[in-house]
Design a protein around this motif. Structure first.
Motif, PDB file in Angstrom:
ATOM      1  N   LYS A  26       0.977  -1.055   0.040  1.00 48.36           N
ATOM      2  CA  LYS A  26      -0.174  -0.127   0.024  1.00 48.36           C
ATOM      3  C   LYS A  26       0.858   1.206  -0.090  1.00 48.36           C
ATOM      4  CE  LYS A  26      -3.262   2.573   2.972  1.00 48.36           C
ATOM      5  NZ  LYS A  26      -4.427   2.646   3.913  1.00 48.36           N
ATOM      6  N   GLY A  55      -4.555   5.170  -1.341  1.00 50.00           N
ATOM      7  CA  GLY A  55      -5.733   4.601  -1.399  1.00 50.00           C
ATOM      8  C   GLY A  55      -6.272   3.592  -2.014  1.00 50.00           C
ATOM      9  N   ASP A 110      -6.442   0.351  -0.836  1.00 49.40           N
ATOM     10  CA  ASP A 110      -7.693   0.170   0.044  1.00 49.40           C
ATOM     11  C   ASP A 110      -8.580  -0.203  -0.647  1.00 49.40           C
ATOM     12  OD1 ASP A 110      -6.029   1.195   2.152  1.00 49.40           O
ATOM     13  OD2 ASP A 110      -7.303   2.856   2.580  1.00 49.40           O
ATOM     14  N   SER A 132      -1.320  11.667   5.648  1.00 53.11           N
ATOM     15  CA  SER A 132      -1.345  12.084   4.120  1.00 53.11           C
ATOM     16  C   SER A 132      -0.185  11.688   3.525  1.00 53.11           C
ATOM     17  CB  SER A 132      -1.795  13.755   3.977  1.00 53.11           C
ATOM     18  OG  SER A 132      -1.899  13.900   2.351  1.00 53.11           O
ATOM     19  N   ARG A 133      -0.286  11.464   2.234  1.00 46.66           N
ATOM     20  CA  ARG A 133       1.202  11.358   1.675  1.00 46.66           C
ATOM     21  C   ARG A 133       1.367  12.969   1.604  1.00 46.66           C
ATOM     22  NH1 ARG A 133       0.551  11.229  -3.773  1.00 46.66           N
ATOM     23  NH2 ARG A 133      -1.574  10.754  -3.698  1.00 46.66           N
ATOM     24  N   LYS A 154      -1.703  17.349  -2.259  1.00 50.24           N
ATOM     25  CA  LYS A 154      -2.571  17.410  -0.827  1.00 50.24           C
ATOM     26  C   LYS A 154      -2.607  18.727  -0.299  1.00 50.24           C
ATOM     27  CE  LYS A 154      -3.253  13.038  -1.072  1.00 50.24           C
ATOM     28  NZ  LYS A 154      -4.556  12.467  -1.367  1.00 50.24           N
ATOM     29  N   GLN A 211       0.576  13.342  10.265  1.00 53.35           N
ATOM     30  CA  GLN A 211       1.122  12.133   9.930  1.00 53.35           C
ATOM     31  C   GLN A 211       1.414  11.890   8.646  1.00 53.35           C
ATOM     32  OE1 GLN A 211      -1.224   8.500  10.948  1.00 53.35           O
ATOM     33  NE2 GLN A 211       0.717   7.279  10.282  1.00 53.35           N
ATOM     34  N   GLY A 212       2.463  11.827   8.261  1.00 50.79           N
ATOM     35  CA  GLY A 212       2.765  11.537   6.730  1.00 50.79           C
ATOM     36  C   GLY A 212       4.206  11.439   6.354  1.00 50.79           C
ATOM     37  N   GLY A 233       6.763   9.149   8.169  1.00 47.24           N
ATOM     38  CA  GLY A 233       6.656   7.890   7.860  1.00 47.24           C
ATOM     39  C   GLY A 233       5.243   7.217   7.754  1.00 47.24           C
ATOM     40  N   TYR A 234       5.227   6.121   7.477  1.00 42.18           N
ATOM     41  CA  TYR A 234       4.086   5.282   7.022  1.00 42.18           C
ATOM     42  C   TYR A 234       3.728   4.181   8.352  1.00 42.18           C
ATOM     43  CZ  TYR A 234       0.239   3.435   4.432  1.00 42.18           C
ATOM     44  OH  TYR A 234      -0.995   3.169   4.058  1.00 42.18           O
ATOM     45  N   ASP A 235       2.569   4.487   8.640  1.00 43.16           N
ATOM     46  CA  ASP A 235       2.272   3.676   9.896  1.00 43.16           C
ATOM     47  C   ASP A 235       0.594   3.452  10.148  1.00 43.16           C
ATOM     48  OD1 ASP A 235       1.547   2.732  12.302  1.00 43.16           O
ATOM     49  OD2 ASP A 235       3.024   3.772  13.367  1.00 43.16           O
ATOM     50  N   LEU A 248      -9.874   9.217   0.717  1.00 44.05           N
ATOM     51  CA  LEU A 248     -10.497   8.240   1.720  1.00 44.05           C
ATOM     52  C   LEU A 248     -10.512   8.884   2.945  1.00 44.05           C
ATOM     53  CD1 LEU A 248      -9.050   4.797  -0.075  1.00 44.05           C
ATOM     54  CD2 LEU A 248     -11.489   5.674  -0.069  1.00 44.05           C
ATOM     55  N   THR A 249      -9.227   9.509   3.404  1.00 42.90           N
ATOM     56  CA  THR A 249      -9.140   9.987   4.675  1.00 42.90           C
ATOM     57  C   THR A 249     -10.527  10.736   5.224  1.00 42.90           C
ATOM     58  OG1 THR A 249      -7.979  11.782   3.778  1.00 42.90           O
ATOM     59  CG2 THR A 249      -6.639   9.981   4.848  1.00 42.90           C
ATOM     60  N   TYR A 305     -13.096   8.107   6.194  1.00 54.17           N
ATOM     61  CA  TYR A 305     -12.495   7.499   7.431  1.00 54.17           C
ATOM     62  C   TYR A 305     -12.815   8.519   8.610  1.00 54.17           C
ATOM     63  CZ  TYR A 305     -10.177   4.315   4.307  1.00 54.17           C
ATOM     64  OH  TYR A 305      -9.874   3.380   3.481  1.00 54.17           O
TER      65      TYR A 305
HETATM   66  P1  ADP Z   1      -4.087   9.044  -1.963  1.00 52.65           P
HETATM   67  O1  ADP Z   1      -4.335   7.680  -2.441  1.00 52.65           O
HETATM   68  O2  ADP Z   1      -4.068  10.086  -2.828  1.00 52.65           O
HETATM   69  O3  ADP Z   1      -2.931   8.962  -1.067  1.00 52.65           O
HETATM   70  P2  ADP Z   1      -6.532   8.477  -0.162  1.00 52.65           P
HETATM   71  O4  ADP Z   1      -7.169   9.755   0.863  1.00 52.65           O
HETATM   72  O5  ADP Z   1      -7.317   7.904  -1.230  1.00 52.65           O
HETATM   73  O6  ADP Z   1      -5.453   9.569  -0.729  1.00 52.65           O
HETATM   74  O7  ADP Z   1      -5.974   7.277   0.744  1.00 52.65           O
HETATM   75  C1  ADP Z   1      -4.728   7.657   1.574  1.00 52.65           C
HETATM   76  C2  ADP Z   1      -4.665   6.312   2.191  1.00 52.65           C
HETATM   77  O8  ADP Z   1      -3.420   6.241   2.639  1.00 52.65           O
HETATM   78  C3  ADP Z   1      -5.704   6.181   3.385  1.00 52.65           C
HETATM   79  O9  ADP Z   1      -5.930   4.969   3.820  1.00 52.65           O
HETATM   80  C4  ADP Z   1      -4.809   6.717   4.643  1.00 52.65           C
HETATM   81  O10 ADP Z   1      -5.062   6.385   6.021  1.00 52.65           O
HETATM   82  C5  ADP Z   1      -3.334   6.278   4.123  1.00 52.65           C
HETATM   83  N1  ADP Z   1      -2.147   7.099   4.468  1.00 52.65           N
HETATM   84  C6  ADP Z   1      -1.931   8.185   4.017  1.00 52.65           C
HETATM   85  N2  ADP Z   1      -0.550   8.569   4.646  1.00 52.65           N
HETATM   86  C7  ADP Z   1      -0.345   7.611   5.591  1.00 52.65           C
HETATM   87  C8  ADP Z   1       0.686   7.383   6.492  1.00 52.65           C
HETATM   88  N3  ADP Z   1       1.834   8.140   6.583  1.00 52.65           N
HETATM   89  N4  ADP Z   1       0.683   6.424   7.301  1.00 52.65           N
HETATM   90  C9  ADP Z   1      -0.271   5.472   7.250  1.00 52.65           C
HETATM   91  N5  ADP Z   1      -1.392   5.668   6.464  1.00 52.65           N
HETATM   92  C10 ADP Z   1      -1.543   6.712   5.589  1.00 52.65           C
END
Ligand code: ADP
Ligand code: GLC
Length: 489
Positions: free
Chosen positions: A15, A18, A21, A307-308, A313, A335-336, A362-364, A389-390, A393
């Motif tokens: 992953k 999104g 997901d 977010s990324r 974004k 968090q990103g 980081g990614y967590d 998606l955020t 959620y």
């Molecule tokens: P995109 O696909 O453009 O990044 P979305 O909102 O569709 O945007 O999906 C982002 C997904 O990635 C969500 O499930 C969000 O929780 C997750 N996500 C983004 N950044 C992080 C991070 N740093 N750590 C964990 N999950 C993240």
């Protein structure tokens, strides 16, 4: 009906956003709806390890520079809903056996052979769909996702006798899979396809164009983004092609996987809660403030970002609006991971405002759940957002989304205005121009509303009552598959 989804990511195995997901949820709900849906995935290490009980389907031999390519079939790890989705895995160690991100090396640069790596995904998808690789199974519909799998549509278009119906879903028009024209010969496609009416794109060739030009139907992940893609502002140079496809292009909103994102059953968060008993939400906020070193203060509205960190974004707007947010008495938790400039700027903001701003780089995945539960407001100030998606959620977790009025954000959040508050339909906050001032105004509105607990709870409950179910999306996809099959027969 048999449907093959071809994609580069699937939750929980691989992953980056999104896309994963969606692939983790959609095939499952399609199976639940009676569709024989399967996945096709590149054999990245986590996929090879995570797809269970794999059996060899066939040896493909040499392809796209890889000496040994083979195709395997297994099943995705069991989900809580118990629908076992079967997945084909392309084993090509020379192209896929690399650690880390599926698209980039550890230093953040794209793998130099991405054209071959993802052409192979499209090529296998096309040949599976043509009935050439698995004697026991052949899809009626090939559903390809994003540029990574899009070349399948070009390979199928080269074989007019193969009448597989194709659906191409754009999750993000900005990532197009553009490669040097001089590498086009590696694709095994006729040079006549390297024309503006084919895959050529300003001196390069584009995987995205393969999907947009040759799929029977094109979808994206929200109705508003479907319209935006046909405009110069959001079309990333492809608006003409999108527009030319006319009614072949449509938007189907993503959903929320309630087995994963649900505050009443979430094992990651400090205290479970639901719309009928919100007390656990405050416990989650306190726990998050402690974890992040923020001042533990229930009265300070806590704004969050998960977010990324990329220009899409709009997080530079958050940095620019930060002084006004802090002056309003709020806190910010980020968090990103992503662009070094943004990471550095958020770290600097944390150092400058100890106890009031915190960043987790980081990614967590588990921490993202704590952010959803513990924040009061989730910021999604995107310049463009195909679905997002955020914010979905956040709504589930009673965290009010504050979003820019673009793409899927418009389709999923109802802005708090005098009218919507009076009608009790408001679910969040919204701003228009991509400027710090417009964002700061919306933040101020959120802070003021937060001070009115009764009104705040009204919006929280309205948000939590939204469904955004994958079952609804699956119904729309099934209707689209049927319609596409019929017009292609
Ligand atoms: P995109 O696909 O453009 O990044 P979305 O909102 O569709 O945007 O999906 C982002 C997904 O990635 C969500 O499930 C969000 O929780 C997750 N996500 C983004 N950044 C992080 C991070 N740093 N750590 C964990 N999950 C993240
Ligand atoms: C893309 C988009 C995002 C969308 C996701 C899943 O990454 O940027 O808006 O929600 O795909 O479809």
């Amino acid at each position: 009906m048999k449907v093959l989804h071809a994609a580069a990511e699937v939750f929980p195995l691989v992953k980056t956003g999104g896309l994963a997901d969606v692939l983790g949820a959609l095939p499952q709900v399609l199976v639940k709806a009676g569709v024989d849906a399967r996945l096709l995935l590149p054999g990245f290490p986590a996929i090879k390890k995570g797809v269970l009980q794999q059996k060899l389907v066939c040896n493909i031999g040499a392809a796209f520079g890889a000496g040994k390519v083979s195709l395997w079939l297994g099943s995705l790890p069991n989900s809580e809903s118990g629908n076992n989705v079967q997945a084909y895995v392309i084993d090509a160690p020379y192209l896929y056996d690399r650690v880390g991100n599926p698209y980039q090396s550890a230093n953040g640069s794209e793998w130099p052979d991405n054209a071959q790596r993802f052409a192979l995904l499209g090529w296998v998808a096309a040949h599976l769909a043509a009935g050439e690789l698995d004697d026991d199974w052949c899809p009626d519909v090939l559903h390809v996702h994003d540029w990574h799998a899009a070349m399948a549509c070009a390979y199928l278009a080269m074989h007019p006798s193969t009448k597989t119906t194709t659906v191409f879903t754009v999750h993000n028009l900005a990532y197009q899979g553009l490669f040097d024209e001089r590498d086009f010969h590696l694709m095994g496609l006729p040079t006549r396809m390297l024309a503006p009416t084919g895959l050529e794109f300003y001196g390069q060739f584009s995987f995205m164009k393969a999907g947009l030009a040759y799929a029977n139907r094109v979808t994206t992940v929200s109705p508003t983004y479907a319209r935006e893609m046909a405009t110069p502002e959001f079309g990333c140079g492809l608006d003409g092609l999108v527009k030319a496809r006319g009614t072949d292009v449509s938007g189907i909103l993503n959903g929320v996987d309630g087995a994963i994102w649900n505050p009443s059953s979430d094992k990651e968060i400090a205290s479970k809660y639901s719309a009928s008993n919100l007390s656990g939400k405050l416990a989650c906020k306190t726990a998050l403030q402690k974890l992040l070193g923020l001042n533990v203060d229930p009265t300070a509205p806590l704004f969050g970002v998960v977010s990324r960190l990329t220009s899409q974004k709009g997080l530079d707007l958050v940095l620019a609006a930060l002084p006004s947010l802090l002056a309003d008495g709020a806190q910010l938790a980020v968090q990103g991971s992503g662009d070094a400039d943004l990471e550095t700027a958020f770290v600097a903001a944390t150092a400058a405002h100890k106890g009031r701003v915190a960043v987790r780089l980081g990614y967590d995945e588990a921490f993202a759940h704590n952010m959803m539960a513990g924040c009061d407001v989730m910021l999604v100030p995107s310049r463009f957002e195909p679905c997002g998606l955020t914010q979905l959620y956040a709504l589930r977790y009673g965290t009010l989304p504050l979003v820019r009025s673009v793409g899927g954000l418009v389709d999923t959040v109802v802005e708090a205005t005098a009218d919507t508050l009076q009608q009790d339909t408001a679910t969040g906050f919204m701003f228009g121009p991509a400027t710090p001032a417009a964002l700061a105004d919306a933040m101020e509105q959120a802070v003021k509303t937060f001070a009115n607990t009764k009104l705040w709870n009204q919006i929280v409950l309205r948000g939590m009552a939204q469904s955004f179910s994958w079952d609804d999306a699956a119904k729309d996809y099934v209707a689209l598959y049927k319609e596409a099959l019929q017009s292609n027969s």
